[in-house]
Design a protein around this motif. Structure first.
Motif, PDB file in Angstrom:
ATOM      1  N   ARG A 199       1.315 -16.709   1.760  1.00  0.00           N
ATOM      2  CA  ARG A 199       0.467 -17.523   0.877  1.00  0.00           C
ATOM      3  C   ARG A 199       0.839 -17.323  -0.585  1.00  0.00           C
ATOM      4  NH1 ARG A 199      -5.509 -16.824   3.714  1.00  0.00           N
ATOM      5  NH2 ARG A 199      -5.006 -18.060   5.562  1.00  0.00           N
ATOM      6  N   ILE A 200       1.081 -16.071  -0.972  1.00  0.00           N
ATOM      7  CA  ILE A 200       1.468 -15.788  -2.357  1.00  0.00           C
ATOM      8  C   ILE A 200       2.799 -16.455  -2.662  1.00  0.00           C
ATOM      9  CG2 ILE A 200       2.175 -13.967  -3.952  1.00  0.00           C
ATOM     10  CD1 ILE A 200       0.092 -12.155  -2.574  1.00  0.00           C
ATOM     11  N   MET A 201       3.740 -16.400  -1.724  1.00  0.00           N
ATOM     12  CA  MET A 201       5.054 -17.007  -1.939  1.00  0.00           C
ATOM     13  C   MET A 201       4.976 -18.513  -2.083  1.00  0.00           C
ATOM     14  SD  MET A 201       7.701 -15.011   0.489  1.00  0.00           S
ATOM     15  CE  MET A 201       7.372 -13.320   0.907  1.00  0.00           C
ATOM     16  N   ARG A 202       3.973 -19.128  -1.494  1.00  0.00           N
ATOM     17  CA  ARG A 202       3.809 -20.584  -1.603  1.00  0.00           C
ATOM     18  C   ARG A 202       3.071 -20.970  -2.880  1.00  0.00           C
ATOM     19  NH1 ARG A 202       3.559 -23.663   3.873  1.00  0.00           N
ATOM     20  NH2 ARG A 202       3.441 -25.256   2.275  1.00  0.00           N
ATOM     21  N   GLY A 203       2.707 -19.975  -3.702  1.00  0.00           N
ATOM     22  CA  GLY A 203       2.055 -20.255  -4.971  1.00  0.00           C
ATOM     23  C   GLY A 203       0.551 -20.319  -4.894  1.00  0.00           C
ATOM     24  N   ALA A 204      -0.025 -19.945  -3.758  1.00  0.00           N
ATOM     25  CA  ALA A 204      -1.474 -19.993  -3.601  1.00  0.00           C
ATOM     26  C   ALA A 204      -2.139 -18.816  -4.303  1.00  0.00           C
ATOM     27  CB  ALA A 204      -1.834 -19.979  -2.114  1.00  0.00           C
ATOM     28  N   ILE A 205      -3.398 -18.963  -4.568  1.00  0.00           N
ATOM     29  CA  ILE A 205      -4.190 -17.884  -5.144  1.00  0.00           C
ATOM     30  C   ILE A 205      -4.945 -17.219  -4.001  1.00  0.00           C
ATOM     31  CG2 ILE A 205      -6.068 -17.313  -6.714  1.00  0.00           C
ATOM     32  CD1 ILE A 205      -5.226 -19.817  -8.328  1.00  0.00           C
ATOM     33  N   VAL A 206      -4.756 -15.931  -3.852  1.00  0.00           N
ATOM     34  CA  VAL A 206      -5.417 -15.185  -2.777  1.00  0.00           C
ATOM     35  C   VAL A 206      -6.373 -14.170  -3.391  1.00  0.00           C
ATOM     36  CG1 VAL A 206      -3.481 -15.485  -1.189  1.00  0.00           C
ATOM     37  CG2 VAL A 206      -3.579 -13.462  -2.615  1.00  0.00           C
ATOM     38  N   PRO A 207      -7.356 -13.708  -2.643  1.00  0.00           N
ATOM     39  CA  PRO A 207      -8.293 -12.706  -3.177  1.00  0.00           C
ATOM     40  C   PRO A 207      -7.566 -11.432  -3.610  1.00  0.00           C
ATOM     41  CG  PRO A 207      -9.110 -13.610  -1.107  1.00  0.00           C
ATOM     42  CD  PRO A 207      -7.712 -14.114  -1.276  1.00  0.00           C
ATOM     43  N   ALA A 208      -8.088 -10.805  -4.641  1.00  0.00           N
ATOM     44  CA  ALA A 208      -7.477  -9.588  -5.171  1.00  0.00           C
ATOM     45  C   ALA A 208      -7.435  -8.484  -4.123  1.00  0.00           C
ATOM     46  CB  ALA A 208      -8.238  -9.121  -6.402  1.00  0.00           C
ATOM     47  N   SER A 209      -8.434  -8.428  -3.267  1.00  0.00           N
ATOM     48  CA  SER A 209      -8.443  -7.384  -2.237  1.00  0.00           C
ATOM     49  C   SER A 209      -7.289  -7.572  -1.261  1.00  0.00           C
ATOM     50  CB  SER A 209      -9.775  -7.390  -1.486  1.00  0.00           C
ATOM     51  OG  SER A 209      -9.988  -8.640  -0.854  1.00  0.00           O
ATOM     52  N   ASP A 210      -6.944  -8.824  -0.953  1.00  0.00           N
ATOM     53  CA  ASP A 210      -5.806  -9.090  -0.071  1.00  0.00           C
ATOM     54  C   ASP A 210      -4.498  -8.694  -0.747  1.00  0.00           C
ATOM     55  OD1 ASP A 210      -7.708 -10.048   1.622  1.00  0.00           O
ATOM     56  OD2 ASP A 210      -6.932 -12.097   1.723  1.00  0.00           O
ATOM     57  N   GLU A 211      -4.364  -9.027  -2.039  1.00  0.00           N
ATOM     58  CA  GLU A 211      -3.164  -8.629  -2.783  1.00  0.00           C
ATOM     59  C   GLU A 211      -3.039  -7.106  -2.807  1.00  0.00           C
ATOM     60  OE1 GLU A 211      -2.068 -10.236  -6.550  1.00  0.00           O
ATOM     61  OE2 GLU A 211      -2.925 -12.188  -6.061  1.00  0.00           O
ATOM     62  N   LYS A 212      -4.155  -6.429  -2.989  1.00  0.00           N
ATOM     63  CA  LYS A 212      -4.137  -4.967  -3.043  1.00  0.00           C
ATOM     64  C   LYS A 212      -3.663  -4.387  -1.710  1.00  0.00           C
ATOM     65  CE  LYS A 212      -7.009  -0.935  -3.869  1.00  0.00           C
ATOM     66  NZ  LYS A 212      -8.339  -0.417  -3.942  1.00  0.00           N
ATOM     67  N   LYS A 213      -4.133  -4.943  -0.601  1.00  0.00           N
ATOM     68  CA  LYS A 213      -3.704  -4.445   0.707  1.00  0.00           C
ATOM     69  C   LYS A 213      -2.215  -4.666   0.916  1.00  0.00           C
ATOM     70  CE  LYS A 213      -8.153  -4.623   2.857  1.00  0.00           C
ATOM     71  NZ  LYS A 213      -9.046  -5.086   3.858  1.00  0.00           N
ATOM     72  N   LEU A 214      -1.707  -5.809   0.476  1.00  0.00           N
ATOM     73  CA  LEU A 214      -0.269  -6.060   0.577  1.00  0.00           C
ATOM     74  C   LEU A 214       0.501  -5.074  -0.290  1.00  0.00           C
ATOM     75  CD1 LEU A 214       2.202  -7.720   1.444  1.00  0.00           C
ATOM     76  CD2 LEU A 214       1.692  -9.291  -0.441  1.00  0.00           C
ATOM     77  N   MET A 215       0.020  -4.836  -1.509  1.00  0.00           N
ATOM     78  CA  MET A 215       0.684  -3.903  -2.413  1.00  0.00           C
ATOM     79  C   MET A 215       0.681  -2.487  -1.834  1.00  0.00           C
ATOM     80  SD  MET A 215       0.078  -3.190  -6.518  1.00  0.00           S
ATOM     81  CE  MET A 215      -1.300  -4.259  -6.459  1.00  0.00           C
ATOM     82  N   GLU A 216      -0.441  -2.088  -1.218  1.00  0.00           N
ATOM     83  CA  GLU A 216      -0.517  -0.756  -0.614  1.00  0.00           C
ATOM     84  C   GLU A 216       0.424  -0.632   0.577  1.00  0.00           C
ATOM     85  OE1 GLU A 216      -4.661  -0.420   0.272  1.00  0.00           O
ATOM     86  OE2 GLU A 216      -5.182   0.224  -1.757  1.00  0.00           O
ATOM     87  N   TYR A 217       0.605  -1.733   1.306  1.00  0.00           N
ATOM     88  CA  TYR A 217       1.519  -1.695   2.443  1.00  0.00           C
ATOM     89  C   TYR A 217       2.962  -1.580   1.968  1.00  0.00           C
ATOM     90  CZ  TYR A 217       4.345  -3.051   6.382  1.00  0.00           C
ATOM     91  OH  TYR A 217       5.315  -3.077   7.348  1.00  0.00           O
ATOM     92  N   SER A 218       3.351  -2.445   1.030  1.00  0.00           N
ATOM     93  CA  SER A 218       4.731  -2.429   0.538  1.00  0.00           C
ATOM     94  C   SER A 218       4.790  -3.028  -0.859  1.00  0.00           C
ATOM     95  CB  SER A 218       5.646  -3.212   1.477  1.00  0.00           C
ATOM     96  OG  SER A 218       6.926  -3.347   0.904  1.00  0.00           O
ATOM     97  N   GLU A 219       5.090  -2.198  -1.818  1.00  0.00           N
ATOM     98  CA  GLU A 219       5.236  -2.643  -3.203  1.00  0.00           C
ATOM     99  C   GLU A 219       6.397  -3.643  -3.310  1.00  0.00           C
ATOM    100  OE1 GLU A 219       4.410  -2.953  -7.217  1.00  0.00           O
ATOM    101  OE2 GLU A 219       3.281  -1.718  -5.819  1.00  0.00           O
ATOM    102  N   GLU A 220       7.446  -3.424  -2.547  1.00  0.00           N
ATOM    103  CA  GLU A 220       8.619  -4.298  -2.589  1.00  0.00           C
ATOM    104  C   GLU A 220       8.295  -5.703  -2.073  1.00  0.00           C
ATOM    105  OE1 GLU A 220      12.836  -4.391  -0.357  1.00  0.00           O
ATOM    106  OE2 GLU A 220      12.372  -2.520  -1.394  1.00  0.00           O
TER     107      GLU A 220
END
Length: 109
Positions: A25-46
């Motif tokens: 979703r982020i790659m398609r330019g969508a806006i996602v909830p901050a909590s979802d972004e945080k979980k992705l960042m915690e899984y893999s910063e890369e």
């Protein structure tokens, strides 16, 4: 014991699917909830950084523009406010005056 491992593996698979969906979703330019972004960042910063970079590029791409099907609408020069901001010319700023000139004019009265 085997049931517990199967449940854990199933839960992990569900979480991984959610993480990959957030990245997509982020790659398609969508806006996602901050909590979802945080979980992705915690899984893999890369993966997070890659998704954000691709999403930013997608948002910057020129969107396809269509003419009105009715033909009676006024045409705008720009479709959205972001385009207006990017294409606007900066206004002239205040006149720059040397500090010594200001001090001299104040001293004169």
């Amino acid at each position: 014991m085997a049931d517990q491992q199967a449940d854990a593996a199933e839960e992990y698979a569900v979480d991984m699917a959610k993480i990959m969906e957030v990245a997509r979703r982020i790659m398609r330019g969508a806006i996602v909830p901050a909590s979802d972004e945080k979980k992705l960042m915690e899984y893999s910063e890369e993966i997070y950084q890659t998704a954000k970079s691709v999403g930013a590029m997608v948002r910057r791409q020129k969107k396809e523009k269509y003419d009105s099907l009715w033909g009676d609408e006024e045409e705008k020069e720009y479709d959205d406010s972001q385009e207006v901001a990017e294409n606007a010319e900066a206004a002239d700023g205040p006149e720059i005056v040397a500090a010594a000139d200001v001090a001299a004019s104040v001293a004169e009265g």
